[in-house]
Design a protein around this motif. Structure first.
Motif, PDB file in Angstrom:
ATOM      1  N   PHE A   1       0.828  -1.205   0.000  1.00  0.00           N
ATOM      2  CA  PHE A   1       0.000   0.000   0.000  1.00  0.00           C
ATOM      3  C   PHE A   1       0.865   1.258   0.000  1.00  0.00           C
ATOM      4  CE2 PHE A   1      -2.443   3.339   2.180  1.00  0.00           C
ATOM      5  CZ  PHE A   1      -3.561   3.391   1.358  1.00  0.00           C
ATOM      6  N   ALA A   2       1.915   1.256   0.827  1.00  0.00           N
ATOM      7  CA  ALA A   2       2.801   2.424   0.890  1.00  0.00           C
ATOM      8  C   ALA A   2       3.506   2.667  -0.437  1.00  0.00           C
ATOM      9  CB  ALA A   2       3.823   2.244   2.007  1.00  0.00           C
ATOM     10  N   SER A   3       3.824   1.598  -1.159  1.00  0.00           N
ATOM     11  CA  SER A   3       4.522   1.748  -2.440  1.00  0.00           C
ATOM     12  C   SER A   3       3.597   2.231  -3.546  1.00  0.00           C
ATOM     13  CB  SER A   3       5.151   0.412  -2.848  1.00  0.00           C
ATOM     14  OG  SER A   3       4.144  -0.559  -3.126  1.00  0.00           O
ATOM     15  N   ARG A   4       2.309   1.875  -3.463  1.00  0.00           N
ATOM     16  CA  ARG A   4       1.355   2.275  -4.498  1.00  0.00           C
ATOM     17  C   ARG A   4       0.810   3.678  -4.267  1.00  0.00           C
ATOM     18  NH1 ARG A   4      -2.935  -0.211  -3.976  1.00  0.00           N
ATOM     19  NH2 ARG A   4      -2.531  -1.708  -2.307  1.00  0.00           N
ATOM     20  N   LYS A   5       0.690   4.099  -3.008  1.00  0.00           N
ATOM     21  CA  LYS A   5       0.085   5.381  -2.682  1.00  0.00           C
ATOM     22  C   LYS A   5       1.004   6.209  -1.773  1.00  0.00           C
ATOM     23  CE  LYS A   5      -3.958   4.222  -4.564  1.00  0.00           C
ATOM     24  NZ  LYS A   5      -4.573   4.943  -5.714  1.00  0.00           N
ATOM     25  N   PRO A   6       2.220   6.523  -2.207  1.00  0.00           N
ATOM     26  CA  PRO A   6       3.142   7.239  -1.301  1.00  0.00           C
ATOM     27  C   PRO A   6       2.646   8.627  -0.918  1.00  0.00           C
ATOM     28  CG  PRO A   6       4.005   7.178  -3.536  1.00  0.00           C
ATOM     29  CD  PRO A   6       2.830   6.251  -3.516  1.00  0.00           C
ATOM     30  N   ALA A   7       2.040   9.355  -1.857  1.00  0.00           N
ATOM     31  CA  ALA A   7       1.556  10.700  -1.540  1.00  0.00           C
ATOM     32  C   ALA A   7       0.428  10.644  -0.520  1.00  0.00           C
ATOM     33  CB  ALA A   7       1.084  11.396  -2.818  1.00  0.00           C
ATOM     34  N   LEU A   8      -0.494   9.698  -0.696  1.00  0.00           N
ATOM     35  CA  LEU A   8      -1.609   9.551   0.245  1.00  0.00           C
ATOM     36  C   LEU A   8      -1.098   9.158   1.627  1.00  0.00           C
ATOM     37  CD1 LEU A   8      -4.620   9.396   0.883  1.00  0.00           C
ATOM     38  CD2 LEU A   8      -4.588   7.012   0.075  1.00  0.00           C
TER      39      LEU A   8
ATOM     40  N   THR B   1      10.197   7.723  -1.097  1.00  0.00           N
ATOM     41  CA  THR B   1       9.750   7.371  -2.445  1.00  0.00           C
ATOM     42  C   THR B   1       9.499   8.628  -3.265  1.00  0.00           C
ATOM     43  OG1 THR B   1       8.699   5.375  -1.597  1.00  0.00           O
ATOM     44  CG2 THR B   1       8.004   6.123  -3.769  1.00  0.00           C
ATOM     45  N   LEU B   2       8.860   9.619  -2.656  1.00  0.00           N
ATOM     46  CA  LEU B   2       8.563  10.853  -3.375  1.00  0.00           C
ATOM     47  C   LEU B   2       9.832  11.628  -3.716  1.00  0.00           C
ATOM     48  CD1 LEU B   2       5.445  12.016  -1.311  1.00  0.00           C
ATOM     49  CD2 LEU B   2       5.449  11.011  -3.598  1.00  0.00           C
ATOM     50  N   VAL B   3      10.810  11.627  -2.818  1.00  0.00           N
ATOM     51  CA  VAL B   3      12.068  12.345  -3.068  1.00  0.00           C
ATOM     52  C   VAL B   3      12.913  11.618  -4.100  1.00  0.00           C
ATOM     53  CG1 VAL B   3      14.210  13.178  -2.009  1.00  0.00           C
ATOM     54  CG2 VAL B   3      12.049  13.396  -0.784  1.00  0.00           C
ATOM     55  N   GLY B   4      12.847  10.285  -4.089  1.00  0.00           N
ATOM     56  CA  GLY B   4      13.597   9.492  -5.060  1.00  0.00           C
ATOM     57  C   GLY B   4      15.076   9.415  -4.732  1.00  0.00           C
ATOM     58  N   ARG B   5      15.895   9.273  -5.785  1.00  0.00           N
ATOM     59  CA  ARG B   5      17.335   9.095  -5.579  1.00  0.00           C
ATOM     60  C   ARG B   5      18.001  10.338  -5.013  1.00  0.00           C
ATOM     61  NH1 ARG B   5      19.266   4.483  -7.619  1.00  0.00           N
ATOM     62  NH2 ARG B   5      17.875   3.301  -8.986  1.00  0.00           N
ATOM     63  N   ARG B   6      17.322  11.476  -5.100  1.00  0.00           N
ATOM     64  CA  ARG B   6      17.895  12.706  -4.518  1.00  0.00           C
ATOM     65  C   ARG B   6      18.058  12.582  -3.006  1.00  0.00           C
ATOM     66  NH1 ARG B   6      14.107  14.533  -8.159  1.00  0.00           N
ATOM     67  NH2 ARG B   6      12.566  14.829  -6.488  1.00  0.00           N
ATOM     68  N   ALA B   7      17.326  11.641  -2.394  1.00  0.00           N
ATOM     69  CA  ALA B   7      17.425  11.462  -0.939  1.00  0.00           C
ATOM     70  C   ALA B   7      18.840  11.121  -0.508  1.00  0.00           C
ATOM     71  CB  ALA B   7      16.461  10.374  -0.477  1.00  0.00           C
TER      72      ALA B   7
END
Length: 719
Positions: A362-369, A681-687
Motif C-alpha cells: 500500500f505504501a509503495s502504491r500510494k506514497p503521496a496519500l 519514495t517521493l524524493v527518489g534518488r535525490r534522498a
C-alpha cells in the motif's frame, strides 16, 4: 572493527563473560553510593539570585532557619481546637523535645501558632544541620512521627508532619517502592513479550539476566562519574534508568537475534552465523546508540544540575549497554548456540510476513496519500503543544496519600496561602557599615505595597548590623504560577529598585528558587534543543552519506515530538495543574534519539533496495516488508518498558511513561513504517545526495567495493 569484536566475543565467550563479572564485582565493591536528592535549589548554578540569597542567610543568620519539619495538628472531627487541645499540642512538643532525636535541635510550638479559623495548630521542628536533605535528619523525623502517634493514641487530635525533611523521607520511601514496582513490571513485560515473539523460555529470560548485570555495572559507573563531576542525581533517576537500560538493552539484543536467526535460516553454522550477525549488526547498534548518547550528552549544556546529571547518567547507561550488546550478548548466545531457540522450530522457517507485505504494498502504491495521512495525523496531534503549561514544583508530583503532602495541604488551607513558606529578602551594605533602621522601615513599607504581597515582617538585622532580612508572605501558594510571576517580576523589581543606597539585594526562598529554575529552563530549551538536533543530524549525515535524507528525517521526528507532547497535554493536563517542566526536554531527547533508530533501519533498507536496481515501488514494498517485524517487535517492547512508569503513584513518572511510550510507538508505526518510506519514495534518488553521485541502478558504488553489502549501514535494514 565490529566484525572483529563480534568474532572475538563469539570465539572467546568465557573470557568476555569473566571480564564482565570481574568489572561488576569491582564496581559494587569500590564505587561510591549514588545519593539522589529532591532539593531543587541544589540543581541551580551558584550565580542565580536565590542561591546567593541562601548563602547570605547561612552566613548572616545561621541561627534563623526555616523549620526542617512542621507538625500540623487538628481535631479528628474537624472542629475548632479547644484550650485543652492547644495545651495538649504544647505538651506533645515538650515531650518530643525531651526525646533528643539525632540532628533535631528543637521541637517547639507557640500559642499564637494557630490558624485564623482556629482549627489548626503548628509545631516547628528545627534541625542542628543546614542540610535539609540529610538522611539521618529524615530518619529522625520518621521516629518523631512514631513518637507523636504514640502520644496521641486515644486522643481527639490527629496530626501530620510536612516540610523539607518530612517530604524527603516520604519521597524516598515512595521512590523505593516505585523502583521495586517498576523493576518487577518491566521484567514481567519483557519476558512475556520475548516469549510471544520467539516462543523460547531461554531467549525470554536470558536478555533480562544479561541486562540485570549491565544495570549493576551502570549504577556503579554513574555513581563514580557523578561523584567525580560533583553532580547530584534527581530522586527519580533509578526508575528512569531501569526502563532505559531494559528497554534499550532489549532492543539491541533483538537486533542481534533477528539477524542471527536470519543467517541460521540461510544455512550457516551457529558460531559463524552469530559472529557474522554481531559484525553486521554492530554498526547498526553503534549508530543507534551514538544518536541516543549524543542527545543525552547535549543535556550537559544545561544550566540545571538536574538535567545535566540526568544527561550524564543516561549517556553512561546507553554507552554501557552498547558495550554489552557488542560483547556480552554475543558471548552468552555463543555458548547457547541453537539451544537458545528451544523448543521452537520457527527459526528454521522463512516467515511470510503477510501483514507487513500488505502495508509495504500500500505504501509503495500510494506514497503521496500515505505521507499526507500520516503527516496530517502528527500535525493534528501536535496542536495540543500550544496548550502546554509547565509545572515547576516537583513536589506536586508526589502521591497524594503521603503524610507530608496531606499535611501541607491542610496547613495551606488553614493559613494564608504563602504562610507555610515565606519568601526571604536580604539587604546587605556593600561597605560593611551598619544599615539605617529608618531606611529599613521605609523599605519594608515599599515591599508591603507590592500587589500580591500579604505581609512583610519588620527587618531582622544580623549581628554585625550590615545585613537585614525581611520575611515576605505572598497571597499565593509558594509554587503557584502567580507566585513565580510575582517574585520574578514586581517583587524583585521593587526589591532592587527601592532598596537603600549602597546595598546589595537578594530574593530567596523556595518560590525564588522555582522562579530561577523557570528562567534556567527557558534558557536551556533554547540551547539544548538545537544542539541535540544538530548533533543528531551530523551523525545521520555521516552514517547515510547524505545531506537530504537527514533533513526530512529530522522534520519527521520533529512532528513526532510535537504529536507526543500534544497528546500528553490533552491526556494529563487539566485546568489548574500543568505538566512537569522537564517533560519537553525528556520527550524531545527520547523521541528524537530513539525514534531516529527506527528511521535509520527503514531508510537503510530502502537505500539497499534502490541501490540494487529495483523500481521505487518495489523497493518500498520490500523494505517495509523486511523491516516491519524488527521495528514492530523492538518498539512494542521499548514502549512497554516506558509504559510501565504509568503504574507509579508519582505523576511525573506517569507523564514521562506515557509520553515516551506514545512517542516511540508514533516513531515506529507512523514515522518509520509509513511516513519515512513514503517521503523517501517521493524524493527518489535525490534522498541520497551527494552519496549517490557515483551510483548507477543495479549496483554502482556497492559493486565497486566488491560486495553488495559494502555500505555497512545497508545491513541495518535486514533486521
Amino acid at each position: 572493527m565490529f566484525r572483529g569484536i563480534g568474532r572475538f566475543s563469539v570465539n572467546r565467550p568465557w573470557l568476555v563473560i569473566a571480564l564482565w563479572l570481574v568489572a561488576t564485582a569491582a564496581l559494587i565493591a569500590l564505587a561510591p553510593q549514588l545519593k539522589p536528592t529532591n532539593d531543587q535549589a541544589e540543581f541551580l548554578p551558584s550565580h542565580y539570585e536565590s542561591v546567593r540569597a541562601a548563602d547570605i542567610q547561612q552566613k548572616a543568620f545561621p541561627q534563623n532557619r526555616q523549620p526542617a519539619a512542621i507538625g500540623v495538628f487538628e481535631r479528628s472531627d474537624g472542629g475548632k481546637l479547644t484550650e485543652a487541645d492547644k495545651k495538649e499540642v504544647g505538651e506533645i512538643a515538650t515531650g518530643l523535645q525531651g526525646r533528643k532525636f539525632e540532628k533535631i535541635s528543637q521541637v517547639v510550638t507557640d500559642p499564637k501558632a494557630v490558624s485564623p479559623d482556629g482549627k489548626i495548630a503548628l509545631v516547628q521542628v528545627y534541625a542542628s544541620t543546614q542540610q535539609m536533605q540529610d538522611e539521618t535528619l529524615a530518619e529522625s523525623v520518621g521516629k518523631l512521627r512514631t513518637a507523636t502517634s504514640d502520644q496521641l493514641s486515644g486522643k481527639e487530635l490527629k496530626f501530620g508532619f510536612t516540610g523539607a525533611a518530612a517530604t524527603m523521607l516520604d519521597s524516598q520511601e515512595a521512590s523505593d517502592s516505585t523502583d521495586a514496582m517498576v523493576m518487577m513490571a518491566t521484567l514481567v513485560l519483557i519476558i512475556v513479550l520475548l516469549l510471544v515473539i520467539f516462543r523460547s523460555p531461554i531467549i525470554a529470560l536470558m536478555p533480562v539476566l544479561i541486562i540485570g548485570l549491565v544495570f549493576m555495572v551502570t549504577m556503579g559507573v554513574i555513581a563514580t562519574a557523578s561523584n567525580l563531576a560533583g553532580l547530584e542525581a534527581p530522586a527519580s533517576i533509578s526508575a528512569i534508568l531501569i526502563v532505559v537500560l531494559f528497554g534499550v538493552g532489549t532492543d539491541y539484543t533483538l537486533f542481534l537475534l533477528f539477524r542471527y536467526r536470519e543467517h541460521l535460516r540461510e544455512g550457516q553454522e551457529p558460531k559463524e552465523a552469530l559472529a557474522s550477525a554481531a559484525g553486521r549488526v554492530g554498526e547498526t547498534i553503534a549508530s543507534a546508540a551514538g544518536v541516543v548518547i549524543a542527545a543525552f550528552v547535549a543535556l550537559l549544556l544545561s544550566s540545571m544540575g538536574m538535567l545535566s546529571s540526568m544527561g550524564l547518567s543516561l549517556a553512561i547507561a546507553v554507552a554501557v549497554t552498547l558495550i554489552a550488546a557488542l560483547t556480552l550478548v554475543p558471548a552468552v548466545f555463543s555458548l547457547l548456540g541453537t539451544k537458545a531457540f528451544w523448543p521452537s522450530k520457527a527459526w528454521r522457517k522463512q516467515p511470510k510476513n503477510v501483514i507487513a507485505n500488505r502495508v509495504g504494498s500500500f505504501a509503495s502504491r500510494k506514497p503521496a496519500l500515505v505521507a499526507a495521512v500520516s503527516g496530517g495525523l502528527l500535525l493534528v496531534t501536535a496542536l495540543g503543544v500550544f496548550g502546554f503549561k509547565a509545572e515547576y514544583d516537583t513536589e506536586s508530583s508526589l502521591p497524594e496519600n503521603l503524610e507530608s503532602v496531606q499535611a501541607m495541604d491542610r496547613l495551606q488551607k488553614g493559613f494564608s496561602a504563602g504562610q507555610s513558606d515565606p519568601t526571604q529578602v536580604y539587604v546587605k551594605a556593600t561597605d560593611g557599615a551598619a544599615l539605617d533602621k529608618g531606611e529599613l522601615a521605609g523599605y519594608q513599607a515599599k515591599l508591603q505595597g507590592v500587589k500580591g504581597v500579604n505581609q512583610v515582617s519588620p527587618a531582622l538585622v544580623g549581628p554585625k548590623g550590615d545585613v537585614a532580612q525581611f520575611s515576605v508572605v505572598l497571597d499565593f501558594r509558594p509554587s503557584a504560577d502567580e507566585a513565580l510571576e510575582l517574585v520574578n517580576g514586581d517583587l524583585r523589581d521593587t526589591v532592587h529598585g527601592a532598596a537603600p543606597k549602597g546595598t546589595e539585594q537578594y530574593v530567596g526562598g523556595s518560590t525564588a528558587v522555582l522562579a530561577d529554575i523557570q528562567t534556567a529552563v527557558n534558557r536551556d530549551y533554547k540551547l539544548v534543543f538545537p544542539v541535540a538536533a544538530v548533533a543528531i543530524m551530523i551523525i545521520l549525515g555521516l552514517l547515510l552519506r547524505s545531506l537530504i535524507a537527514p533533513l526530512y528525517l529530522m522534520v519527521a521526528v520533529g512532528l513526532g515530538f510535537g504529536g507526543t507532547l500534544g497528546a500528553t497535554v490533552w491526556l494529563f493536563q487539566d485546568g489548574s495543574n500543568g505538566l512537569l517542566f522537564m517533560l519537553p526536554v525528556i520527550v524531545y531527547l527520547f523521541v528524537t534519539a530513539i525514534g531516529t533508530d527506527y528511521n535509520i533501519l527503514m531508510v537503510a533498507r530502502l537505500r539497499e533496495e534502490i541501490r540494487s536496481g529495483k523500481e521505487p515501488r518495489e523497493a518500498v514494498r520490500l523494505a517495509v516488508t523486511q523491516s516491519v517485524p524488527t521495528i514492530a517487535a523492538a518498539a512494542v517492547i521499548l514502549a512497554g518498558t516506558f509504559g510501565v512508569l504509568m503504574l507509579a503513584d508519582n505523576s511525573m513518572l506517569k507523564q514521562m511513561g506515557f509520553a515516551v511510550a506514545f512517542g516511540i510507538l508514533l516513531s515506529a508505526f507512523v514515522m518509520a513504517i509509513l511516513l519515512v518510506p513514503a517521503v523517501t519514495t517521493l524524493v527518489g534518488r535525490r534522498a541520497w545526495w551527494p552519496g549517490n553521485r557515483n551510483e548507477t541502478p543495479g549496483g554502482g558504488a556497492a559493486e565497486e567495493l566488491g560486495e553488495p553489502d559494502a555500505d555497512p549501514l545497508v545491513t541495518a535494514g535486514r533486521q
